[in-house]
Scaffold this active site. Structure first.
Site, PDB file in Angstrom:
ATOM      1  N   HIS A 469       2.925   5.569   6.497  1.00  0.00           N
ATOM      2  CA  HIS A 469       2.825   4.152   6.139  1.00  0.00           C
ATOM      3  C   HIS A 469       2.196   3.961   4.762  1.00  0.00           C
ATOM      4  O   HIS A 469       1.263   3.165   4.605  1.00  0.00           O
ATOM      5  CB  HIS A 469       1.982   3.402   7.177  1.00  0.00           C
ATOM      6  CG  HIS A 469       2.507   3.463   8.569  1.00  0.00           C
ATOM      7  ND1 HIS A 469       1.737   3.164   9.675  1.00  0.00           N
ATOM      8  CD2 HIS A 469       3.744   3.774   9.051  1.00  0.00           C
ATOM      9  CE1 HIS A 469       2.461   3.295  10.772  1.00  0.00           C
ATOM     10  NE2 HIS A 469       3.688   3.672  10.415  1.00  0.00           N
ATOM     11  N   PRO A 470       2.658   4.646   3.731  1.00  0.00           N
ATOM     12  CA  PRO A 470       2.039   4.464   2.410  1.00  0.00           C
ATOM     13  C   PRO A 470       2.343   3.078   1.852  1.00  0.00           C
ATOM     14  O   PRO A 470       3.443   2.556   1.995  1.00  0.00           O
ATOM     15  CB  PRO A 470       2.685   5.564   1.572  1.00  0.00           C
ATOM     16  CG  PRO A 470       4.024   5.796   2.207  1.00  0.00           C
ATOM     17  CD  PRO A 470       3.791   5.597   3.686  1.00  0.00           C
TER      18      PRO A 470
END
Length: 557
Positions: A469-470
């Site tokens: 989930h960058p």
């Protein structure tokens, strides 16, 4: 080779913008995408989710730099290199985020992005199917391009997880994407009629059927900026370097990794870093590439003493049977991502809204499909939602073909370690409840022998993995804030005719998986770009736990 709007990237936000910007037929739209087709079972079969994110055909193959607080491990950072972007290789979990996430965005300078402003866009994009099993339609959308469904939850372990949460005294919710996120309940997925419902299927392919929307497969090198205005995009196709002209605006939607890279290659970013890399600065924006955030998670695994888990299919024959049933009927175990129960909890009294997320899975296996436990088991993926640690994306070279450097700086804050220890101990509390008595064997990992803070920290250091989930590397905020990269209308500060809209603009990471808020960002950004007015703000009031100051458990435990 020209259009009114040129969109870089066909991912979650880019596909949504292609659909909306071309919808009324007034403007021409050209989407630039390096990746190829999404046709094939590895992408379209939901249960095959571990394959595309590990295939160079579909994944950019990014890795972090050695992470200093994780023993120097380099963690994989999958990003979609295919139409639909990461929505074509992700786990298909659908989570909007908590209402307070977006109110925090607004408080951080993203004016007009509070929950009352973004809820109408979540509803516009959704075609929600509860299957008659809970949830209030007043909070959900119908008729949008994105089908949102729930798995069949036929395995008894899915209900055991929810029942165990209730027995441990935690809240239960019938729709974490509706009025009440906090609690245990069913998990939602972007699957429709047995197929992955990516933004390629929901948005891009319908848009490309219009005469005013096209897709150009190419490699983006940089944005061309003339006299302070973005006029086009420099691309390569094979050995040829060419220019695509934008009559109105260039819109970057290339992911939280590639979007800051493209900005910096175009001369927009920290001036000193650009000069050191051999790039002449056009706009000094020190926030480009900074504020990198992600969710880490652990897999807490328990042996199952009944042979009811997915392990029975963890062999060539079992996988072949599942694949054949899906191929011919789009039904069976292959038609679900198998994440069918979830939970959102608060880690301790005084935490105002959930800061821990669970995905429950009826097999003991890594998210990437590797290292299945020998025998039947089940697991909870668990991790803190609001880590204070921050990393950065920087250029490794002025050559556009060279991947950027990615340093998440995971676990660099003492709070991270405290939060993860609580995650482990809370999970053990849930798995110890009566609902699991008929199924629970030994603890596979961390293992019952690991109890002290030091022992748990060693396990965390060795086993924490990215939840993929960058976000946050081109933060949205007040234009007068030097660390803001885009203003609340998604305009890149310091350059005219250039916008950016994807997960990179998130001021802070939302509660949960990022596909839904990324699509919402593309939906809302489209209205800013078109300038025709925004959807009316909502007056829905989300549920607030009355005992948040004193307890993490439900009242009356």
């Amino acid at each position: 080779m020209n259009a009114d709007f040129v969109i870089i990237g066909s991912g979650s936000a880019g596909s949504a913008m292609a659909y909306r910007l071309s919808q009324d037929g007034k403007y021409s739209v050209l989407v630039l995408e390096f990746g190829g087709s999404d046709i094939g079972p590895f992408i379209q079969m939901p249960a095959a989710l571990s394959y595309p994110m590990n295939m160079p055909t579909y994944d950019w193959g990014f890795q972090s730099e050695p992470e200093p607080h994780l023993g120097g491990r380099r963690l994989a950072t999958p990003r979609g290199k295919v139409i639909g972007g990461s929505s074509s290789i992700n786990g298909m979990v659908y989570v909007r985020g908590h209402p307070m996430d977006f109110d925090h965005w607004e408080d951080s300078g993203a004016v007009g992005w509070g929950y009352k402003n973004v809820l109408p866009y979540f509803k516009r994009m959704e075609n929600w199917h509860s299957g008659g099993h809970g949830g209030d339609p007043a909070w959900r959308g119908s008729g949008g391009p994105l089908h949102v469904t729930r798995g069949p939850r036929e395995n008894p372990l899915f209900q055991a997880f929810v029942d165990a949460g209730r027995q441990a005294g935690f809240e239960v919710t019938d729709d974490y994407n509706g009025e009440k996120q906090e609690g245990f309940g069913p998990m939602e997925q972007t699957v429709w009629k047995g197929r992955r419902w990516s933004t390629a299927n929901a948005y891009l392919k319908p848009a490309l059927k219009r005469p005013n929307c096209d897709l150009l497969r190419c490699y983006v090198r940089r944005v061309i900026i003339e006299n302070g205005r973005a006029t086009g995009v420099e691309i390569s196709r094979g050995e040829r370097i060419e220019t695509v002209k934008a009559n109105r605006e260039v819109v970057i939607a290339a992911s939280s990794i590639n979007s800051p890279k493209i900005l910096m290659l175009s001369g927009i970013g920290p001036a000193a870093h650009l000069k050191d890399t051999g790039i002449e600065p056009v706009a000094d924006r020190p926030g480009v590439g900074k504020n990198l955030q992600d969710h880490l998670e652990l897999y807490i695994q328990q042996q199952c003493i009944q042979p009811i888990t997915l392990y029975k299919y963890w062999n060539l024959i079992g996988k072949g049977l599942i694949g054949a049933q899906w191929l011919f009927t789009k039904t069976g175990l292959g038609a679900s991502n198998q994440f069918e129960s979830a939970a959102f909890l608060r880690s301790k009294p005084g935490v105002k809204y959930p800061d821990i997320q669970y995905h429950f899975l009826p097999i003991a296996v890594r998210y990437d499909g590797k290292a299945a436990s020998e025998g039947h088991g089940f697991q909870a993926h668990v991790g803190p939602m609001r880590s204070p640690s921050r990393g950065e994306v920087t250029l490794a070279s002025p050559d556009p073909a060279v991947p950027p450097r990615i340093l998440f700086n995971y676990m660099s804050h003492p709070q991270d370690w405290e939060d993860f220890r609580r995650c482990i101990r809370l999970t053990r509390e849930v798995f110890a409840q009566q609902a699991f008595d008929a199924y629970r064997g030994r603890e596979i990992q961390p293992g019952e022998a690991l109890q002290s803070d030091d022992e748990l920290d060693a396990f965390i250091r060795e086993h924490a993995e990215s939840a993929y989930h960058p976000c946050g590397t081109c933060r949205m905020g007040d234009p007068d804030d030097p660390m803001s990269v885009v203003d609340p209308e998604c305009r890149v500060i310091g350059v005219d005719g250039l916008r950016l809209a994807d997960s990179s603009i998130f001021p802070r990471i939302p509660n949960g998986n990022l596909n839904a808020p990324s699509i919402m960002t593309g939906e809302k950004a489209s209205d800013h770009i078109l300038g025709g007015g925004m959807l009316p703000a909502s007056n829905q009031q989300p549920w607030q736990n009355p005992d948040w100051q004193t307890s993490i458990h439900a009242a009356g435990r």
